[in-house]
Write a protein that holds these residues in place. Structure first.
Motif, PDB file in Angstrom:
ATOM      1  N   ARG A 216       0.852  -1.187   0.000  1.00 34.75           N
ATOM      2  CA  ARG A 216       0.000   0.000   0.000  1.00 34.75           C
ATOM      3  C   ARG A 216       0.883   1.230   0.000  1.00 34.75           C
ATOM      4  O   ARG A 216       1.816   1.325   0.791  1.00 34.75           O
ATOM      5  CB  ARG A 216      -0.873   0.003   1.247  1.00 34.75           C
ATOM      6  CG  ARG A 216      -1.821   1.156   1.331  1.00 34.75           C
ATOM      7  CD  ARG A 216      -2.726   1.002   2.554  1.00 34.75           C
ATOM      8  NE  ARG A 216      -3.623   2.112   2.656  1.00 34.75           N
ATOM      9  CZ  ARG A 216      -3.379   3.200   3.361  1.00 34.75           C
ATOM     10  NH1 ARG A 216      -2.257   3.327   4.015  1.00 34.75           N
ATOM     11  NH2 ARG A 216      -4.252   4.177   3.418  1.00 34.75           N
ATOM     12  N   GLN A 217       0.610   2.141  -0.900  1.00 33.40           N
ATOM     13  CA  GLN A 217       1.348   3.386  -0.941  1.00 33.40           C
ATOM     14  C   GLN A 217       0.590   4.433  -0.146  1.00 33.40           C
ATOM     15  O   GLN A 217      -0.629   4.570  -0.279  1.00 33.40           O
ATOM     16  CB  GLN A 217       1.519   3.870  -2.375  1.00 33.40           C
ATOM     17  CG  GLN A 217       2.451   3.011  -3.187  1.00 33.40           C
ATOM     18  CD  GLN A 217       2.609   3.575  -4.586  1.00 33.40           C
ATOM     19  OE1 GLN A 217       1.755   4.292  -5.078  1.00 33.40           O
ATOM     20  NE2 GLN A 217       3.711   3.236  -5.219  1.00 33.40           N
ATOM     21  N   GLU A 218       1.337   5.157   0.668  1.00 35.78           N
ATOM     22  CA  GLU A 218       0.715   6.226   1.440  1.00 35.78           C
ATOM     23  C   GLU A 218       0.347   7.378   0.511  1.00 35.78           C
ATOM     24  O   GLU A 218       1.104   7.717  -0.388  1.00 35.78           O
ATOM     25  CB  GLU A 218       1.672   6.719   2.527  1.00 35.78           C
ATOM     26  CG  GLU A 218       1.930   5.695   3.612  1.00 35.78           C
ATOM     27  CD  GLU A 218       0.690   5.384   4.426  1.00 35.78           C
ATOM     28  OE1 GLU A 218      -0.110   6.303   4.696  1.00 35.78           O
ATOM     29  OE2 GLU A 218       0.523   4.211   4.785  1.00 35.78           O
ATOM     30  N   ARG A 219      -0.808   7.953   0.729  1.00 37.01           N
ATOM     31  CA  ARG A 219      -1.241   9.094  -0.068  1.00 37.01           C
ATOM     32  C   ARG A 219      -0.594  10.355   0.473  1.00 37.01           C
ATOM     33  O   ARG A 219      -0.477  10.533   1.685  1.00 37.01           O
ATOM     34  CB  ARG A 219      -2.749   9.248  -0.018  1.00 37.01           C
ATOM     35  CG  ARG A 219      -3.470   8.157  -0.724  1.00 37.01           C
ATOM     36  CD  ARG A 219      -4.920   8.452  -0.918  1.00 37.01           C
ATOM     37  NE  ARG A 219      -5.510   9.293   0.122  1.00 37.01           N
ATOM     38  CZ  ARG A 219      -6.763   9.220   0.508  1.00 37.01           C
ATOM     39  NH1 ARG A 219      -7.570   8.365  -0.054  1.00 37.01           N
ATOM     40  NH2 ARG A 219      -7.233  10.015   1.428  1.00 37.01           N
ATOM     41  N   THR A 220      -0.200  11.214  -0.434  1.00 42.40           N
ATOM     42  CA  THR A 220       0.354  12.504  -0.024  1.00 42.40           C
ATOM     43  C   THR A 220      -0.616  13.643  -0.305  1.00 42.40           C
ATOM     44  O   THR A 220      -0.358  14.768   0.069  1.00 42.40           O
ATOM     45  CB  THR A 220       1.685  12.772  -0.756  1.00 42.40           C
ATOM     46  OG1 THR A 220       1.452  12.725  -2.164  1.00 42.40           O
ATOM     47  CG2 THR A 220       2.727  11.730  -0.377  1.00 42.40           C
ATOM     48  N   GLY A 221      -1.679  13.343  -0.976  1.00 40.82           N
ATOM     49  CA  GLY A 221      -2.659  14.366  -1.309  1.00 40.82           C
ATOM     50  C   GLY A 221      -3.961  13.718  -1.713  1.00 40.82           C
ATOM     51  O   GLY A 221      -4.124  12.501  -1.607  1.00 40.82           O
ATOM     52  N   PRO A 222      -4.900  14.500  -2.188  1.00 40.37           N
ATOM     53  CA  PRO A 222      -6.196  13.939  -2.580  1.00 40.37           C
ATOM     54  C   PRO A 222      -6.096  13.081  -3.834  1.00 40.37           C
ATOM     55  O   PRO A 222      -5.209  13.258  -4.661  1.00 40.37           O
ATOM     56  CB  PRO A 222      -7.055  15.172  -2.834  1.00 40.37           C
ATOM     57  CG  PRO A 222      -6.085  16.238  -3.167  1.00 40.37           C
ATOM     58  CD  PRO A 222      -4.841  15.935  -2.394  1.00 40.37           C
ATOM     59  N   ILE A 223      -7.000  12.144  -3.956  1.00 40.98           N
ATOM     60  CA  ILE A 223      -7.112  11.311  -5.143  1.00 40.98           C
ATOM     61  C   ILE A 223      -8.408  11.711  -5.842  1.00 40.98           C
ATOM     62  O   ILE A 223      -9.456  11.791  -5.206  1.00 40.98           O
ATOM     63  CB  ILE A 223      -7.145   9.814  -4.783  1.00 40.98           C
ATOM     64  CG1 ILE A 223      -5.815   9.404  -4.200  1.00 40.98           C
ATOM     65  CG2 ILE A 223      -7.477   8.977  -6.010  1.00 40.98           C
ATOM     66  CD1 ILE A 223      -5.776   7.966  -3.744  1.00 40.98           C
TER      67      ILE A 223
END
Length: 114
Positions: free
Chosen positions: A91-98
């Motif tokens: 799982r990649q951590e989100r750095t902003g909105p998708i």
């Protein structure tokens, strides 16, 4: 039913690190397929809702289209190994909105930046 295309990417570094099984140090024949290989095919089987036998043909076709000479675990080995396999889904951590947008038919999806 409408036709479509599939695009898959196999990272060369991941293949080099995860596709060849590590020695077990136990007696007997070494494993032919790594845990990463087994997990990859199990994930593809679930995503595309494929029966076990169909997955082998799909895998061979996929490897041929990508020009890769990677082994495809047969259904017997896959099912035996799956019993003792701990599935790890990275799982990649989100750095902003998708942002995801689907059209009225639900057939097209666009991600951020498109």
């Amino acid at each position: 039913m409408a036709g479509g295309n599939i695009a898959c990417w196999f990272d060369r570094e991941a293949i080099a690190q995860r596709w060849t099984p590590e020695p077990t140090g136990k007696r007997g024949a070494p494993w032919r397929d790594s845990d990463g290989s087994i997990q990859t095919w199990l994930e593809l089987q679930q995503v595309f809702h494929l029966p076990s036998r169909s997955l082998e043909g799909f895998g061979r076709s996929l490897m041929r289209r990508m020009g890769l000479d990677l082994p495809i675990p047969d259904r017997t080995h896959r099912s035996r190994r799956a019993r003792g396999l701990t599935i790890q889904i990275p799982r990649q951590e989100r750095t902003g909105p998708i942002h995801a947008v689907a059209d009225a038919t639900g057939r097209k999806a666009f991600g951020e930046g498109e």
